[in-house]
Design a protein around this motif. Structure first.
Motif, short mmCIF file in Angstrom:
data_model
loop_
_atom_site.label_atom_id
_atom_site.label_comp_id
_atom_site.label_asym_id
_atom_site.label_seq_id
_atom_site.Cartn_x
_atom_site.Cartn_y
_atom_site.Cartn_z
N GLY A 186 -9.08 0.53 3.12
CA GLY A 186 -8.65 -0.73 2.48
C GLY A 186 -7.61 -0.40 1.59
N ALA A 187 -7.41 -1.24 0.24
CA ALA A 187 -6.28 -1.32 -0.31
C ALA A 187 -6.88 -1.63 -1.94
N LYS A 188 -6.22 -1.20 -2.83
CA LYS A 188 -6.27 -1.64 -4.39
C LYS A 188 -5.33 -2.32 -4.40
N VAL A 189 -5.27 -3.99 -4.83
CA VAL A 189 -4.34 -5.15 -4.59
C VAL A 189 -4.44 -5.43 -6.17
N ARG A 190 -3.13 -6.06 -6.65
CA ARG A 190 -2.89 -6.78 -7.82
C ARG A 190 -2.49 -8.39 -7.38
N ASP A 191 -3.15 -9.17 -8.08
CA ASP A 191 -2.66 -10.60 -7.74
C ASP A 191 -1.38 -10.72 -8.60
N GLU A 192 -0.30 -10.84 -8.33
CA GLU A 192 1.12 -10.97 -8.99
C GLU A 192 1.07 -12.13 -9.81
N LEU A 193 0.36 -13.16 -9.67
CA LEU A 193 0.40 -14.36 -10.46
C LEU A 193 -0.76 -14.32 -11.57
N THR A 194 -1.63 -13.43 -11.87
CA THR A 194 -2.52 -13.38 -12.80
C THR A 194 -2.48 -12.16 -13.19
N GLY A 195 -2.42 -11.12 -12.64
CA GLY A 195 -2.26 -9.62 -12.96
C GLY A 195 -3.52 -8.87 -12.71
N ALA A 196 -4.67 -9.84 -12.00
CA ALA A 196 -5.96 -9.39 -11.72
C ALA A 196 -5.87 -8.30 -10.69
N GLU A 197 -6.68 -7.07 -10.74
CA GLU A 197 -6.73 -6.04 -9.71
C GLU A 197 -8.02 -6.32 -9.11
#
Length: 526
Positions: A221-232
């Motif tokens: 899998g992956a660790k992901v960041r929502d670029e719109l909110t900054g949430a990981e």
């Protein structure tokens, strides 16, 4: 058409902010069969291939659909003649087959045959002209062997000087003894092709998540960041496919790439008046490389294509150096009666080719693709739990690249799926009746045929788009209306003005056009 018992059936293909929010809310709680990183042509193709086999899919991109190389191509869907000339028969054959798939079945609304004239100037000797015509005939033989009918892709022919001048009136008549006419595939808009692939994948259940950056990638899998909110957050997956193109090595440093820069110029409307075909212009000092002149539906003309190695870090959007502009104008002006001045260049763009590392010039590096597992070329029939990376190739062969990557994932993850189905699945807009693939809109779409421009951009969805255009007819640039921007927000996954101007439309290729349309693009989200 082989498919597993649980093969997906198409549903709603609309992409928008609301759907993204819903799917983000659940993707962190599930484990998908396939996680795809990258939503250019290949990544979107992987998502469609896997989802249409009945696998659960999440596909992410740090930016937008077709943000990178896939929107900066030459717009050619070609049969691989250049590769045939270099003895790369397998690559050429693969290109011809995939061109036929797009022309005949999957995207006939976006991919069509286009004529090209190679002017026979004094710089093209008679012996070289004979050699070139032999190559065109070999290319036509590839067309036939791939099963593409002549009605979709005519064969080559010789032109008189008068006929060549009719198709391209700006050619210099000095020493012009005729031309060679060839045909090849061409996509109306490469970014819209990627959009159609991604929306078709969404219709088969794939979660298409833009503005989601992969921070860490493993085979699980992956660790992901929502670029719109900054949430990981994390996304768990049974298999992971890295389809990030020229950026693939940033996610898997064991993959060695040698990117090259391909630059195109955008000439102002009216610069080459009366041009009815494309042009192939021999590059001085090169035996098998040609500059391309590509008239556009909006009146602009694109001129390309450089092939220069990229040194240093890979940028998100490469800048076009002035020497590329001068070089392309120099080649173009070798065949014109009136040279094109620098002032006629309204804009320029460059794409980065994700070439496999090899010795020699980037122009000579094979355009074949490869599938790697943890940096090593994957062998058929072997299992591994590592990250699968697919790189190389070109726009024409995106479907085959995706198929090979998914086949590898199925083997590595022991996933329950049958053969690829994408060779016979029409993309959104390609067919009139495909269940709920066409987004539901208000009635009244049958009131007359929509304008041809809308049909060329949207295929059978043009009637529904036309309804929005009727309600919002304000023009924002290049004939594009506010109604079309609203359609892109509601159904095509546009999340901001850049998405609208730079990818859903190509207004943004010319800076002054972009500035003029920016207020309307921003208003589409209010």
């Amino acid at each position: 058409m082989d498919s597993p018992p649980n093969a997906a059936r198409p549903s709603d293909s609309s992409l928008n902010a609301a759907r993204r929010a819903r799917e983000l809310a659940v993707v962190a709680e599930e484990t998908v069969d396939v996680l795809v990183v990258g939503l250019g042509a290949t990544g979107a193709g992987v998502a469609l291939d896997a989802a249409s086999r009945g696998l659960s899919v999440a596909a992410i991109d740090a930016h937008d659909l077709a943000f990178g190389t896939s929107r900066f191509s030459s717009k050619l869907i070609h049969g691989g003649l250049r590769y045939l000339a270099r003895g790369q028969v397998g690559v050429a054959r693969e290109s011809a087959v995939e061109r036929g798939v797009l022309l005949r079945r999957t995207a006939p609304h976006l991919v069509k045959a286009h004529p090209y004239v190679l002017p026979l100037t004094p710089e093209v000797s008679r012996s070289r002209a004979e050699l070139l015509m032999t190559g065109y005939r070999l290319g036509d033989a590839l067309r036939a062997s791939a099963g593409t009918p002549r009605r979709l892709l005519p064969g080559p022919s010789r032109l008189t000087a008068a006929r060549a001048h009719t198709l391209a009136p700006m050619l210099s008549e000095h020493g012009l003894r005729g031309g060679l006419l060839s045909w090849d595939g061409r996509v109306y808009d490469d970014a819209r092709l990627v959009l159609a692939i991604a929306r078709t994948a969404a219709a088969y259940g794939a979660r298409i998540l833009t503005r989601c950056r992969a921070l860490e990638l493993t085979g699980a899998g992956a660790k992901v960041r929502d670029e719109l909110t900054g949430a990981e957050f994390g996304i768990r997956a049974r298999t992971v496919i890295n389809a990030a193109g020229v950026w693939a090595g940033l996610l898997d440093p064991r993959v060695s790439l040698r990117p090259s820069r391909g630059t195109h110029l955008v000439l102002r409307p009216g610069t080459l008046p009366g041009l009815l075909s494309g042009l192939h212009i021999p590059i001085p000092g090169e035996s098998n490389r040609f500059a391309l002149v590509l008239p556009q539906a909006d009146g602009r003309v694109h001129v390309g294509l450089t092939d220069e190695p990229l040194d240093g870090p890979v940028p998100d959007v490469p800048e076009v150096p002035e020497e590329d502009i001068r070089a392309l104008l120099s080649v173009l002006n070798t065949v014109l009666a009136v040279p094109v001045a620098r002032e006629a260049v309204a804009g320029a763009y460059a794409g980065l080719r994700p070439l496999l590392a090899a010795d020699g010039r980037t122009a000579d590096v094979s355009r074949g693709h490869a599938v790697f597992v943890d940096g090593a070329v994957a062998k058929r029939g072997t299992a591994s739990g590592g990250v699968i990376t697919v790189v190389g190739g070109k726009l024409t062969t995106y479907r085959r690249m995706a198929e090979d990557a998914v086949n590898r994932a199925i083997s590595a993850g022991n996933l329950p799926a049958g053969r690829s189905r994408t060779g016979s699945i029409p993309l959104v807009g390609a067919v009139r009746d495909h269940g709920a693939l066409t987004p539901r809109t208000g009635g009244g779409a049958g009131r007359g045929r929509p304008p041809e421009r809308l049909v060329a951009r949207h295929g059978v969805e043009a009637a529904a788009v036309h309804e929005l255009v009727r309600a919002h007819p304000e023009e924002v640039g290049l004939g594009i209306t506010m109604g079309e921007l609203l359609w892109s927000v509601a159904h095509e996954g546009a999340l901001d003005a850049d998405d609208l101007l730079d990818r859903r439309t190509r207004i943004g290729l010319v800076p002054e056009d972009r500035a003029a349309a920016l207020p309307a693009a921003r208003a589409a989200f209010t």
